[in-house]
Design a protein around this motif. Structure first.
Motif, PDB file in Angstrom:
ATOM      1  N   ILE A 206       0.646  -1.011   0.084  1.00 49.84           N
ATOM      2  CA  ILE A 206       0.344   0.329  -0.021  1.00 49.84           C
ATOM      3  C   ILE A 206       0.787   0.983  -0.162  1.00 49.84           C
ATOM      4  O   ILE A 206       1.884   1.175   0.375  1.00 49.84           O
ATOM      5  CB  ILE A 206      -0.883   0.080   0.829  1.00 49.84           C
ATOM      6  CG1 ILE A 206      -0.001   0.019   2.630  1.00 49.84           C
ATOM      7  CG2 ILE A 206      -2.196  -1.348   1.136  1.00 49.84           C
ATOM      8  CD1 ILE A 206      -0.955   0.076   3.716  1.00 49.84           C
ATOM      9  N   ASP A 207       0.183   2.739  -0.256  1.00 48.94           N
ATOM     10  CA  ASP A 207       0.848   3.942  -0.430  1.00 48.94           C
ATOM     11  C   ASP A 207      -0.288   4.487   0.662  1.00 48.94           C
ATOM     12  O   ASP A 207      -0.833   4.805   0.844  1.00 48.94           O
ATOM     13  CB  ASP A 207       0.885   4.700  -1.509  1.00 48.94           C
ATOM     14  CG  ASP A 207       1.286   6.009  -1.077  1.00 48.94           C
ATOM     15  OD1 ASP A 207       1.711   6.288  -0.652  1.00 48.94           O
ATOM     16  OD2 ASP A 207       1.284   6.745  -2.636  1.00 48.94           O
ATOM     17  N   PRO A 208       0.407   4.902   2.025  1.00 52.69           N
ATOM     18  CA  PRO A 208       0.036   4.956   2.696  1.00 52.69           C
ATOM     19  C   PRO A 208      -0.360   6.726   2.761  1.00 52.69           C
ATOM     20  O   PRO A 208      -2.073   6.688   2.797  1.00 52.69           O
ATOM     21  CB  PRO A 208       0.905   5.466   3.924  1.00 52.69           C
ATOM     22  CG  PRO A 208       1.568   4.356   3.328  1.00 52.69           C
ATOM     23  CD  PRO A 208       2.143   4.080   2.134  1.00 52.69           C
ATOM     24  N   VAL A 209      -0.132   8.002   1.809  1.00 52.16           N
ATOM     25  CA  VAL A 209      -0.469   8.835   1.376  1.00 52.16           C
ATOM     26  C   VAL A 209      -1.994   8.961   0.581  1.00 52.16           C
ATOM     27  O   VAL A 209      -2.840   9.583   0.887  1.00 52.16           O
ATOM     28  CB  VAL A 209       0.303   9.013   0.622  1.00 52.16           C
ATOM     29  CG1 VAL A 209       0.049  10.673   0.428  1.00 52.16           C
ATOM     30  CG2 VAL A 209       1.625   9.806   1.599  1.00 52.16           C
ATOM     31  N   ALA A 210      -1.654   7.701  -0.225  1.00 55.70           N
ATOM     32  CA  ALA A 210      -3.046   8.240  -1.582  1.00 55.70           C
ATOM     33  C   ALA A 210      -3.658   7.071  -0.702  1.00 55.70           C
ATOM     34  O   ALA A 210      -5.020   7.215  -1.234  1.00 55.70           O
ATOM     35  CB  ALA A 210      -2.135   6.362  -2.820  1.00 55.70           C
ATOM     36  N   GLU A 211      -3.735   6.157   0.178  1.00 58.74           N
ATOM     37  CA  GLU A 211      -5.414   5.923   0.830  1.00 58.74           C
ATOM     38  C   GLU A 211      -5.599   6.903   1.943  1.00 58.74           C
ATOM     39  O   GLU A 211      -6.959   6.731   1.609  1.00 58.74           O
ATOM     40  CB  GLU A 211      -4.477   4.649   1.822  1.00 58.74           C
ATOM     41  CG  GLU A 211      -4.008   2.863   1.739  1.00 58.74           C
ATOM     42  CD  GLU A 211      -4.727   2.191   0.902  1.00 58.74           C
ATOM     43  OE1 GLU A 211      -6.712   2.653   1.238  1.00 58.74           O
ATOM     44  OE2 GLU A 211      -4.769   1.578  -0.517  1.00 58.74           O
ATOM     45  N   LEU A 212      -4.526   7.485   2.362  1.00 57.72           N
ATOM     46  CA  LEU A 212      -5.232   8.513   3.237  1.00 57.72           C
ATOM     47  C   LEU A 212      -5.955   9.678   2.748  1.00 57.72           C
ATOM     48  O   LEU A 212      -7.134  10.641   2.295  1.00 57.72           O
ATOM     49  CB  LEU A 212      -4.649   9.199   3.908  1.00 57.72           C
ATOM     50  CG  LEU A 212      -4.012   8.157   4.480  1.00 57.72           C
ATOM     51  CD1 LEU A 212      -2.618   9.237   6.026  1.00 57.72           C
ATOM     52  CD2 LEU A 212      -4.702   7.591   6.389  1.00 57.72           C
ATOM     53  N   ALA A 213      -5.516  10.584   1.125  1.00 57.01           N
ATOM     54  CA  ALA A 213      -6.112  10.983   0.109  1.00 57.01           C
ATOM     55  C   ALA A 213      -7.015  10.536  -0.499  1.00 57.01           C
ATOM     56  O   ALA A 213      -8.252  11.445  -0.836  1.00 57.01           O
ATOM     57  CB  ALA A 213      -4.542  11.465  -1.009  1.00 57.01           C
ATOM     58  N   GLY A 214      -7.251   9.534  -1.037  1.00 59.14           N
ATOM     59  CA  GLY A 214      -8.084   8.746  -1.366  1.00 59.14           C
ATOM     60  C   GLY A 214      -9.860   9.004  -1.170  1.00 59.14           C
ATOM     61  O   GLY A 214     -10.691   9.317  -0.407  1.00 59.14           O
ATOM     62  N   ALA A 215      -9.390   8.847   1.044  1.00 60.83           N
ATOM     63  CA  ALA A 215      -9.876   8.699   1.946  1.00 60.83           C
ATOM     64  C   ALA A 215     -10.836  10.103   2.302  1.00 60.83           C
ATOM     65  O   ALA A 215     -12.080  10.294   2.673  1.00 60.83           O
ATOM     66  CB  ALA A 215      -9.542   8.582   3.032  1.00 60.83           C
ATOM     67  N   ALA A 216     -10.145  11.037   1.948  1.00 62.85           N
ATOM     68  CA  ALA A 216     -10.637  12.544   1.976  1.00 62.85           C
ATOM     69  C   ALA A 216     -11.279  13.019   1.065  1.00 62.85           C
ATOM     70  O   ALA A 216     -11.086  14.553   0.862  1.00 62.85           O
ATOM     71  CB  ALA A 216      -8.962  13.274   2.533  1.00 62.85           C
ATOM     72  N   GLY A 217     -11.582  12.710  -0.201  1.00 65.61           N
ATOM     73  CA  GLY A 217     -11.801  12.211  -1.242  1.00 65.61           C
ATOM     74  C   GLY A 217     -10.829  13.327  -2.095  1.00 65.61           C
ATOM     75  O   GLY A 217     -11.500  13.982  -3.201  1.00 65.61           O
ATOM     76  N   TYR A 218      -9.587  13.048  -2.365  1.00 62.81           N
ATOM     77  CA  TYR A 218      -8.400  14.297  -3.433  1.00 62.81           C
ATOM     78  C   TYR A 218      -8.223  12.257  -4.235  1.00 62.81           C
ATOM     79  O   TYR A 218      -7.963  11.011  -4.019  1.00 62.81           O
ATOM     80  CB  TYR A 218      -7.480  14.382  -2.647  1.00 62.81           C
ATOM     81  CG  TYR A 218      -7.132  15.284  -1.237  1.00 62.81           C
ATOM     82  CD1 TYR A 218      -6.776  16.244  -2.826  1.00 62.81           C
ATOM     83  CD2 TYR A 218      -8.282  15.325  -0.422  1.00 62.81           C
ATOM     84  CE1 TYR A 218      -6.747  17.779  -1.356  1.00 62.81           C
ATOM     85  CE2 TYR A 218      -8.510  16.979   0.301  1.00 62.81           C
ATOM     86  CZ  TYR A 218      -7.536  17.828  -0.349  1.00 62.81           C
ATOM     87  OH  TYR A 218      -7.951  19.284   0.108  1.00 62.81           O
ATOM     88  N   GLU A 219      -8.255  12.595  -5.493  1.00 66.49           N
ATOM     89  CA  GLU A 219      -7.361  12.043  -6.435  1.00 66.49           C
ATOM     90  C   GLU A 219      -6.123  11.685  -6.294  1.00 66.49           C
ATOM     91  O   GLU A 219      -4.595  11.090  -6.594  1.00 66.49           O
ATOM     92  CB  GLU A 219      -7.952  12.649  -7.496  1.00 66.49           C
ATOM     93  CG  GLU A 219      -9.502  11.269  -8.016  1.00 66.49           C
ATOM     94  CD  GLU A 219      -9.707  11.570  -9.297  1.00 66.49           C
ATOM     95  OE1 GLU A 219      -9.150  12.180  -9.928  1.00 66.49           O
ATOM     96  OE2 GLU A 219     -11.402  11.810  -9.481  1.00 66.49           O
ATOM     97  N   ASP A 220      -5.073  13.113  -6.230  1.00 65.94           N
ATOM     98  CA  ASP A 220      -3.645  13.552  -6.405  1.00 65.94           C
ATOM     99  C   ASP A 220      -3.206  13.443  -4.991  1.00 65.94           C
ATOM    100  O   ASP A 220      -3.820  14.304  -4.218  1.00 65.94           O
ATOM    101  CB  ASP A 220      -3.753  14.600  -7.150  1.00 65.94           C
ATOM    102  CG  ASP A 220      -2.462  14.817  -7.173  1.00 65.94           C
ATOM    103  OD1 ASP A 220      -1.833  14.478  -6.174  1.00 65.94           O
ATOM    104  OD2 ASP A 220      -2.211  15.703  -8.213  1.00 65.94           O
ATOM    105  N   ALA A 221      -2.448  12.064  -4.511  1.00 66.45           N
ATOM    106  CA  ALA A 221      -1.852  12.259  -3.033  1.00 66.45           C
ATOM    107  C   ALA A 221      -0.920  13.593  -2.687  1.00 66.45           C
ATOM    108  O   ALA A 221      -1.470  14.272  -1.734  1.00 66.45           O
ATOM    109  CB  ALA A 221      -1.064  10.491  -2.860  1.00 66.45           C
ATOM    110  N   GLU A 222      -0.404  14.041  -3.947  1.00 66.52           N
ATOM    111  CA  GLU A 222       0.457  15.328  -3.627  1.00 66.52           C
ATOM    112  C   GLU A 222      -0.044  16.227  -3.243  1.00 66.52           C
ATOM    113  O   GLU A 222       0.289  17.174  -2.277  1.00 66.52           O
ATOM    114  CB  GLU A 222       1.588  15.385  -4.891  1.00 66.52           C
ATOM    115  CG  GLU A 222       2.384  13.875  -5.031  1.00 66.52           C
ATOM    116  CD  GLU A 222       3.445  14.139  -3.840  1.00 66.52           C
ATOM    117  OE1 GLU A 222       4.174  15.372  -3.249  1.00 66.52           O
ATOM    118  OE2 GLU A 222       4.298  13.520  -3.354  1.00 66.52           O
ATOM    119  N   ARG A 223      -0.983  16.419  -3.739  1.00 67.04           N
ATOM    120  CA  ARG A 223      -2.279  17.742  -3.791  1.00 67.04           C
ATOM    121  C   ARG A 223      -2.444  17.223  -2.251  1.00 67.04           C
ATOM    122  O   ARG A 223      -2.453  18.487  -1.719  1.00 67.04           O
ATOM    123  CB  ARG A 223      -3.001  17.887  -4.677  1.00 67.04           C
ATOM    124  CG  ARG A 223      -3.772  19.350  -4.513  1.00 67.04           C
ATOM    125  CD  ARG A 223      -4.452  18.715  -6.072  1.00 67.04           C
ATOM    126  NE  ARG A 223      -5.301  20.164  -5.426  1.00 67.04           N
ATOM    127  CZ  ARG A 223      -6.385  20.961  -6.821  1.00 67.04           C
ATOM    128  NH1 ARG A 223      -6.348  19.797  -8.156  1.00 67.04           N
ATOM    129  NH2 ARG A 223      -7.722  21.990  -6.465  1.00 67.04           N
TER     130      ARG A 223
END
Length: 831
Positions: A206-223
C-alpha cells in the motif's frame, strides 16, 4: 477504514484530534515507512551475533507480533502522560520540518532520536560543521565489497536534518535508532528478500498517502499532502498531525506491515533503542521517524519479543561517511524510493520567510531573464494574481505547485512549454549540490581525488557543463590525465564530447556532471590504490593480464597513453606483444591496429615515449598486408561488410605508422590484389578499387575496366550490386564524391547507359538499394547534375564527351515515363 477516513478528513479540515496535545507531526509520501534508498539492517549493540536465517524465518517471526491498533489520541496521550514525544514525519517535507522544529522548541527534549542507521552516531557532530551544506547524504558501504552501498539523503527541509541541527545548536544528545548499515547492506542476501509477501490476503503493497488522500476525497496524493501540511498558514504547524497519526494507526490495523515485513524488524530495533534512551534520559526524549512507524513505536511490547525478531540477522563490515547530494537525486523521477516530485519547490517553501508565491515568481522571472526571455515586473504581478485566483477557484488554502506552474506558463512563458521546461528543471527540481567538510571520513582515494580537484580547479557540479582543454597547457594536460584515469577506474565524472573541428590532437572536449553515486564508484576503486594515479596504474595492469582479445589490449594501451600511465605501459605492452604473436585472425589484427596508430600521435603533445608501441604497430601492419587477401576470400555478406570497415580503418591510419612510405607501397599492392581477385566478395573488390582511385594509384581507364568487369553480363546481379555498393555506396561516402567529381559520375553513367535493357531491369532494384543510402540533398543534386549535363560544375571541372550527358533535356526519353504515370495516377490523360 472508517477511522482512517475520519482522521484524514479532520486533517484536511485542519481539526485537531486530541485537545491539549502538543501534536505528532505525521508524514506522508511513497516512503512514509522508511527513510531512503536503504532502510533495513540491525545494529550490533544489544543484538545477538548474526548467524543467518531463512527468509521465511524473518517473515514468520515478524508476522507473529501483531500490530495493535492505535485508538484516537493514544499517541498523544503517551506524551501527555509523561511519555516520549514521537514525531511522525515525511522524510523530505518542509511542513513536517517546521512542525518538528516547533514541537522541539516547545518541549526541549534532552535527547533526539532520529530514524537512520545506528553507525551514524559517530558522524552526527559533522552536521554542525560550518562546511556542511545540505543536501547531503549518509553513505554506507561494505568494506570488502564497496559496490554494495546505500544512501540516506537529507535536505535542508528534511525533518531529520532539522532535528539534528536543533539538537546540536542546543546541546541536546542525538542518536540514530534505525537498523545499522551492517545489516542494511546484507539485504542483498536472499534472506532479506521481501518477494511477493501477502498483505491481508493480497500481494499489494500500500501507499499510505494515497490511501489517506483517497479517504479524504482527493485523487492526487501530492495535492492532498500540500493542502494538509505544506500550504498551511502561520497557525499551529502541528495542528493536523495528531489526526494523521491516528490515520496511520487505522492503516496499520487494516494492512499490518503494508507489504513491507522488514519494517517489523526495523521497528523492533527502534523500540529497543527508545527503551535505552528512556532509561538514560527519562521522558525527555523526542523521536523523529516516518509516520508509518508511529503506531509501532507507541504500542507496548516486551524486550524479549523485540529481540526475538532481531536474532540471527546477517551482517557485513561497513564504513560510513557524509557525501554531497543533489536536489535532482531527491526527485522521485531519479528512481529514489523516498523521492518527492519537486525538491526545489519544497526547499523554497521551507526557506521563504513570508510571501512564498511572490518570492517564487520573482525567482522564476530572474531565471527567464538570464535566458533572454522578456519578463517584466508587471508579468510577475499578474502571475501572482493568477496563481491566487486559481487557488481560490480550486478551493485550496494557498497557491500550490500546480497553481504557480499554471500561472508561470500562462503569463511568464506566454503559453509555451519550452521555457516552462527550463523552470521545472532548474527551479522546481533544481540542481543544488551540497558540500561536506574536508575532515569528513573518506577512503584515501577520495581524499586524493578531492586534492586533485582543488589543485586543478575542477569543482564538482551537479549541472552538466562542457570543458575545453588545450593539452599544450600544463594545467589542461593534467586535467585531461585526471579525467582519463577516472574513466579507467569506472568513475564516469566526464565523457568525451565532440569539440571544435580540426585535425590537431592537442584539443579535447569533455562533458562533466558529478552525480552522488560516483562516491560509491570511488570507494570501489579504492581497492586499487590510495591515489588516482596509483589506482589507475594497478587497474590497467590487471586489465592487461585479464584481456583475451587483442583489440581490448590495444584499446587499453591507448587509454594508458591518454591517462599518462607510463608505469602501466610495460605490462600492457607485454600483454600486447603476447596477444599479437598468438592471434592469427587478420580481422582481429585489423581491428587492433587503428588504436595503436592513434596512440602514436600522443607522443608529441603528451610527451610520452611510444617507441615500443610503434614497433608492435609496425609488426601488425606487416602481418595484415600478408594475410588480408586470403582472409577476404569466400566471406559471406555480413562478414564482408565487417571486413570492409576494417579495411577502411587500416587505410586511414597507415600514414601514422613509422615507415609509412614503405607500408603505403605494400598496402597499394594489397588493394590491387583485392580489386583483381574474382574470389573476393564484390563489396571488398569495389571498395579496394575506390580506395585506389581516390589515392590516384589507378587511372580512370583502369577504374572503368574494373567496373566493366564487375558489371559484365556474366556477373550475378547480387555481386554486381555489392561491387557498386563498395565502390560508390552510401556507406563509402560515394554520394558526395559523385557530386564533386564528374569523372566518377561519368564512369558510373557510362556503365549504366551501356547495360542492356533486359539486364538493367534485373539490376535496377539492387542499384536503387545502393543509391538510397545517399542523403536526400545528395540525390537531388545528382539529379540536377545529370539534367544539366557535362561541365555543369564549371569549366574547371567539366569533362567533355561524358556519355549520358547532354546540354538540353531529351524530351523523347522524358516522355517515356508518361504511361507509367498514367497507370499510377489512374488519370485519363496527362498533359
Amino acid at each position: 477504514m472508517t477511522a482512517a477516513a475520519t482522521a484524514a478528513q479532520d486533517a484536511a479540515a485542519g481539526r485537531d484530534a486530541g485537545p491539549g496535545c502538543p501534536g505528532i507531526a505525521a508524514a506522508a509520501g511513497p516512503d512514509i515507512a522508511g527513510p531512503d534508498i536503504a532502510e533495513t539492517g540491525v545494529p550490533e549493540t544489544g543484538v545477538p551475533e548474526a548467524g543467518g536465517i531463512g527468509a521465511s524465518g524473518v517473515t514468520a517471526a515478524a508476522a507473529a507480533v501483531p500490530v495493535a491498533p492505535v485508538r484516537p489520541g493514544a499517541a498523544c496521550a503517551a506524551r501527555v502522560g509523561g511519555g516520549p514525544l514521537v514525531l511522525g514525519v515525511r522524510h523530505h517535507g518542509p511542513g513536517s520540518a517546521r512542525g518538528v522544529r516547533a514541537a522541539l522548541d516547545a518541549e526541549k527534549p534532552a535527547v533526539v532520536l532520529v530514524e537512520g542507521p545506528a553507525e551514524a552516531d559517530a558522524l552526527v557532530a559533522l552536521a554542525g560543521d560550518p562546511g556542511m551544506r545540505p543536501p547531503v547524504a549518509l553513505l554506507a558501504h561494505a568494506v570488502d565489497d564497496p559496490g554494495r552501498a546505500s544512501f540516506w539523503p537529507m535536505a535542508e527541509f528534511s525533518p531529520e536534518w532539522v532535528a539534528i541541527r536543533w539538537a546540536l545548536d542546543r546541546g541536546a544528545a542525538v542518536r540514530f535508532i534505525d537498523l545499522p548499515a551492517a545489516h542494511t547492506l546484507a539485504a542483498a542476501d536472499p534472506t532479506w528478500d521481501d518477494g511477493e509477501d501477502e498483505v491481508s490476503g493480497s500481494g499489494l503493497r500500500i501507499d499510505p498517502v494515497a490511501e489517506l488522500a483517497g479517504a479524504a476525497g482527493y485523487e492526487d496524493a501530492e495535492r492532498w499532502w500540500e493542502d494538509v501540511v505544506e500550504l498551511r498558514g502561520d497557525g499551529d504547524p502541528t495542528a493536523p498531525f495528531v489526526a494523521l497519526a491516528e490515520a496511520m494507526g487505522a492503516l496499520r490495523e487494516a494492512y499490518g506491515h503494508g507489504g513491507h515485513p522488514r519494517d517489523l524488524v526495523r521497528e523492533a530495533y527502534m523500540r529497543l533503542q527508545l527503551r535505552a534512551a528512556r532509561k538514560e534520559f527519562g521522558d525527555a526524549v523526542a523521536v523523529v521517524c516516518g509516520a508509518w512507524h508511529v503506531p509501532a513505536l507507541t504500542r507496548k511490547t516486551t524486550v524479549t519479543a523485540d529481540r526475538a525478531l532481531l536474532k540471527g540477522l546477517p551482517k557485513v563490515k561497513t564504513e560510513m561517511t557524509w557525501v554531497p547530494w543533489t536536489h535532482r537525486r531527491l526527485a522521485r523521477r531519479s528512481g529514489y524510493g523516498a523521492g518527492i516530485d519537486a525538491p526545489g519547490w519544497y526547499g523554497h517553501l521551507f526557506a521563504a520567510p513570508d510571501r512564498p508565491v511572490e518570492r517564487w515568481m520573482t525567482k522564476v522571472a530572474g531565471l527567464l531573464r538570464a535566458e533572454d526571455h522578456p519578463v517584466s515586473p508587471a508579468h510577475v504581478i499578474e502571475a501572482v494574481r493568477l496563481a491566487e485566483a486559481l487557488a481560490a477557484l480550486r478551493g485550496r488554502p494557498a497557491p500550490g505547485l500546480d497553481e504557480t506552474t499554471d500561472a508561470v506558463r500562462a503569463v511568464l512563458c506566454e503559453g509555451s512549454d519550452v521555457p516552462l521546461d527550463l523552470v521545472r528543471d532548474r527551479l522546481v527540481v533544481g540542481d543544488v549540490l551540497g558540500e561536506v567538510p574536508a575532515d569528513a571520513p573518506a577512503v584515501p582515494l577520495q581524499r586524493d581525488l578531492t586534492r586533485r580537484q582543488r589543485t586543478l580547479r575542477l569543482k564538482p557540479e551537479a549541472t552538466e557543463r562542457d570543458l575545453e582543454l588545450d593539452l599544450r597547457k600544463e594545467t589542461d594536460g593534467d586535467r585531461s590525465r585526471l579525467l582519463h584515469r577516472l574513466r579507467l577506474l569506472g568513475v564516469g565524472w566526464g565523457e568525451r564530447a565532440a569539440g571544435r573541428a580540426g585535425t590537431g590532437t592537442f584539443r579535447e572536449t569533455w562533458r562533466l556532471r558529478w552525480e552522488p553515486e560516483l562516491h560509491v564508484r570511488v570507494a570501489e576503486a579504492g581497492v586499487w590504490g590510495t591515489t588516482v594515479e596509483a589506482a589507475a596504474t594497478a587497474r590497467a595492469r590487471s586489465r592487461a593480464l585479464a584481456a583475451t582479445a587483442l583489440a581490448d589490449v590495444t584499446a587499453l594501451a591507448e587509454h594508458c597513453l591518454l591517462a599518462g600511465l607510463g608505469d602501466a605501459l610495460p605490462a600492457v605492452m607485454r600483454a600486447l606483444a603476447d596477444r599479437a604473436a598468438l592471434d592469427t585472425d587478420v580481422a582481429h589484427l585489423a581491428q587492433a591496429l587503428p588504436s595503436l596508430a592513434r596512440s602514436l600521435r600522443y607522443g608529441d603533445v603528451r610527451g610520452t615515449d611510444t617507441a615500443a608501441l610503434a614497433e608492435v604497430a609496425a609488426g601488425l601492419a606487416e602481418r595484415i598486408c600478408v594475410g588480408l587477401p586470403p582472409a577476404c576470400a569466400g566471406l559471406d555478406a555480413d562478414a564482408a561488410t565487417a571486413m570492409r570497415e576494417r579495411i577502411d580503418e587500416v587505410h586511414q591510419v597507415l600514414g601514422l605508422l613509422p615507415g609509412a612510405d614503405e607500408l603505403t607501397v605494400r598496402w597499394t599492392g594489397v588493394l590491387r590484389r583485392l580489386a583483381d581477385l574474382d574470389r573476393i566478395p564484390g563489396v571488398l573488390r569495389g571498395r579496394a578499387a575506390r580506395l585506389l582511385l581516390d589515392e590516384e594509384r589507378i587511372g580512370d581507364d583502369e577504374a572503368a575496366l574494373l567496373m566493366s568487369r564487375a558489371l559484365s553480363p556474366g556477373t550475378p546481379p547480387a555481386d554486381a550490386a555489392a561491387w557498386i555498393d563498395g565502390f560508390a555506396g552510401g556507406a563509402s561516402g560515394g554520394g558526395l564524391l559523385l557530386v564533386h567529381d564528374e569523372r566518377l559520375l561519368g564512369l558510373l553513367d557510362a556503365w549504366l547507359t551501356g547495360v542492356p535493357a533486359e539486364a538493367f531491369t534485373d539490376a535496377l532494384p539492387l542499384l536503387r538499394r545502393t543509391f538510397s543510402g545517399y542523403e536526400a540533398g545528395v540525390r537531388r543534386t545528382l539529379g540536377e547534375l545529370v539534367a544539366r549535363g557535362p561541365g555543369s560544375a564549371g569549366p574547371a571541372h567539366s569533362v567533355p564527351g561524358v556519355p549520358g550527358f547532354a546540354p538540353t533535356l531529351d524530351r523523347e526519353r522524358a516522355d517515356a515515363v508518361l504511361p507509367l504515370l498514367h497507370l499510377v495516377l489512374g488519370s485519363e490523360a496527362l498533359e
